[in-house]
Scaffold this motif. Structure first.
Motif, mmCIF file in Angstrom:
data_model
loop_
_atom_site.group_PDB
_atom_site.id
_atom_site.type_symbol
_atom_site.label_atom_id
_atom_site.label_comp_id
_atom_site.label_asym_id
_atom_site.label_seq_id
_atom_site.Cartn_x
_atom_site.Cartn_y
_atom_site.Cartn_z
ATOM 1 N N GLN A 1 0.856 -1.190 0.000
ATOM 2 C CA GLN A 1 0.000 0.000 0.000
ATOM 3 C C GLN A 1 0.889 1.237 0.000
ATOM 4 N N VAL A 2 0.737 2.084 -0.998
ATOM 5 C CA VAL A 2 1.496 3.332 -1.109
ATOM 6 C C VAL A 2 0.494 4.468 -0.952
ATOM 7 N N ASN A 3 0.641 5.263 0.093
ATOM 8 C CA ASN A 3 -0.411 6.205 0.485
ATOM 9 C C ASN A 3 -0.257 7.620 -0.047
ATOM 10 N N ARG A 4 0.804 7.878 -0.804
ATOM 11 C CA ARG A 4 0.964 9.194 -1.410
ATOM 12 C C ARG A 4 1.816 9.038 -2.667
ATOM 13 N N ALA A 5 1.917 10.091 -3.437
ATOM 14 C CA ALA A 5 2.632 10.015 -4.712
ATOM 15 C C ALA A 5 4.143 10.115 -4.556
ATOM 16 N N ASP A 6 4.594 10.774 -3.465
ATOM 17 C CA ASP A 6 6.028 11.014 -3.362
ATOM 18 C C ASP A 6 6.447 11.191 -1.907
ATOM 19 N N LEU A 7 7.763 11.144 -1.693
ATOM 20 C CA LEU A 7 8.408 11.585 -0.465
ATOM 21 C C LEU A 7 9.359 12.696 -0.885
ATOM 22 N N ARG A 8 10.676 12.498 -0.703
ATOM 23 C CA ARG A 8 11.592 13.495 -1.261
ATOM 24 C C ARG A 8 11.495 13.502 -2.785
ATOM 25 N N PHE A 9 11.376 12.296 -3.348
ATOM 26 C CA PHE A 9 11.184 12.129 -4.784
ATOM 27 C C PHE A 9 9.908 11.324 -4.995
ATOM 28 N N ALA A 10 9.442 11.275 -6.228
ATOM 29 C CA ALA A 10 8.271 10.473 -6.548
ATOM 30 C C ALA A 10 8.564 8.992 -6.315
ATOM 31 N N PHE A 11 7.565 8.266 -5.836
ATOM 32 C CA PHE A 11 7.711 6.823 -5.728
ATOM 33 C C PHE A 11 7.860 6.220 -7.127
ATOM 34 N N PRO A 12 8.486 5.044 -7.236
ATOM 35 C CA PRO A 12 8.620 4.403 -8.542
ATOM 36 C C PRO A 12 7.257 4.147 -9.190
ATOM 37 N N GLU A 13 7.241 4.181 -10.481
ATOM 38 C CA GLU A 13 6.012 3.922 -11.225
ATOM 39 C C GLU A 13 5.479 2.533 -10.896
ATOM 40 N N ARG A 14 4.172 2.441 -10.609
ATOM 41 C CA ARG A 14 3.491 1.183 -10.288
ATOM 42 C C ARG A 14 4.187 0.426 -9.155
ATOM 43 N N MET A 15 4.668 1.143 -8.158
ATOM 44 C CA MET A 15 5.450 0.511 -7.094
ATOM 45 C C MET A 15 4.656 -0.570 -6.365
ATOM 46 N N ALA A 16 3.435 -0.276 -5.967
ATOM 47 C CA ALA A 16 2.633 -1.262 -5.237
ATOM 48 C C ALA A 16 2.448 -2.525 -6.066
ATOM 49 N N GLU A 17 2.159 -2.360 -7.345
ATOM 50 C CA GLU A 17 1.958 -3.511 -8.233
ATOM 51 C C GLU A 17 3.243 -4.329 -8.386
#
Length: 291
Positions: free
Chosen positions: A27-43
């Motif tokens: 579960q990824v609850n936001r789009a980014d931290l310092r940088f954007a999370f990787p594309e389709r990270m949860a998947e």
């Protein structure tokens, strides 16, 4: 910001919860931290086994059965916690950090065996990245890192060679991750105090016995800090919520105006620990013992 001992302590705490277990859901609850999370990270994480949990410098590296590696950096306030039905804390064994505010739970991994791993980061200076494990040598976060302090590659001769020609102060040179991986402000101050080297000394003068002494000091202070669970100054806690204890052993860091604990043939040092600012960071040292 957590340095090598703190990140290694977190790694060791996460191993029982993650290593050899599948991620049942992410579960990824936001789009980014310092940088954007990787594309389709949860998947990309779901239904994948964590084969091994490594550390390089201040990075955690989860080796995945998919052939990818999940790189994780704690930033300034990042913290992992583990909850599980079959895991109970033993009262009195540790001092625990205050529970993290769930409003800052940004990544939640449901692992096999009823284990939940949660990444919480109020300031959001941490980050995560996914990369092809086979391409690690080209990864921009890892490619230029120097040797680990406990590796065979790290030694006095390595230090002398890495510092050759550098006219910056040794304190700032040691913060360059290309020289030695994982050091930060706390452990550089402590290692320089142990090696009796002034933080103002120019880096290129660290040769011969002086380089050997500094390499030994770095290696020892890192090992002792890991044994103590790292240093807790503000936000840091291990994956089990336990606070580090090495801050109670500081000889230099944070001890401005306190008596130096150094000694020599003439007796105990009578000087007080001084503080200066180098490249925007506080440096603590003994003006008498450290030359």
């Amino acid at each position: 910001m957590p340095e090598l001992p703190e990140v290694e302590t977190v790694r060791r705490g996460l191993i029982p919860a993650m290593e050899g277990r599948r991620i049942l859901s992410a579960q990824v609850n936001r789009a980014d931290l310092r940088f954007a999370f990787p594309e389709r990270m949860a998947e990309r994480l779901t239904a994948v086994q964590v084969e091994r949990l490594d550390r390089r410098a201040k990075y955690l590296l989860a080796r995945l059965g998919s052939g990818e590696t999940l790189l994780m950096h704690l930033g300034m306030s990042g913290r992992f916690s583990i909850t599980a039905d079959d895991m109970a804390r033993q009262p009195g064994d540790f001092v625990y950090a205050a529970p993290a505010n769930p409003a800052h739970d940004h990544v939640v991994l449901e692992m096999e065996g009823g284990v939940r791993v949660t990444y919480n980061d109020p300031r959001r200076f941490g980050f995560m990245a996914l990369f092809d494990t086979a391409q690690e040598a080209q990864n921009p976060y890892l490619a230029q890192l120097g040797p680990e302090p406990d590796s065979n590659q790290f030694s006095g001769p390595h230090l002398a060679a890495a510092l050759k020609g550098r006219r910056s102060p040794i304190k700032t040179a040691l913060l360059d991750q290309r020289v030695v991986a994982g050091l930060g402000n706390i452990y550089v101050c402590e290692a320089l105090w142990r090696a009796r080297i002034s933080p103002r000394r120019l880096a290129h003068t660290i040769v011969g016995k002086r380089a050997d002494a500094l390499a030994v000091a770095v290696r020892n202070v890192i090992a002792e800090a890991i044994d103590a669970g790292g240093s807790t100054l503000r936000d840091y806690a291990g994956a089990d919520g336990a606070l580090g204890y090495f801050q109670h052993r500081f000889d230099a860091y944070g001890r401005e105006g306190e008596p130096c604990r150094g000694s020599s043939a003439s007796g105990v040092c009578a000087k007080l620990i001084s503080r200066i600012v180098q490249q925007g960071r506080s440096t603590f040292f003994c003006p008498d013992c450290q030359r």
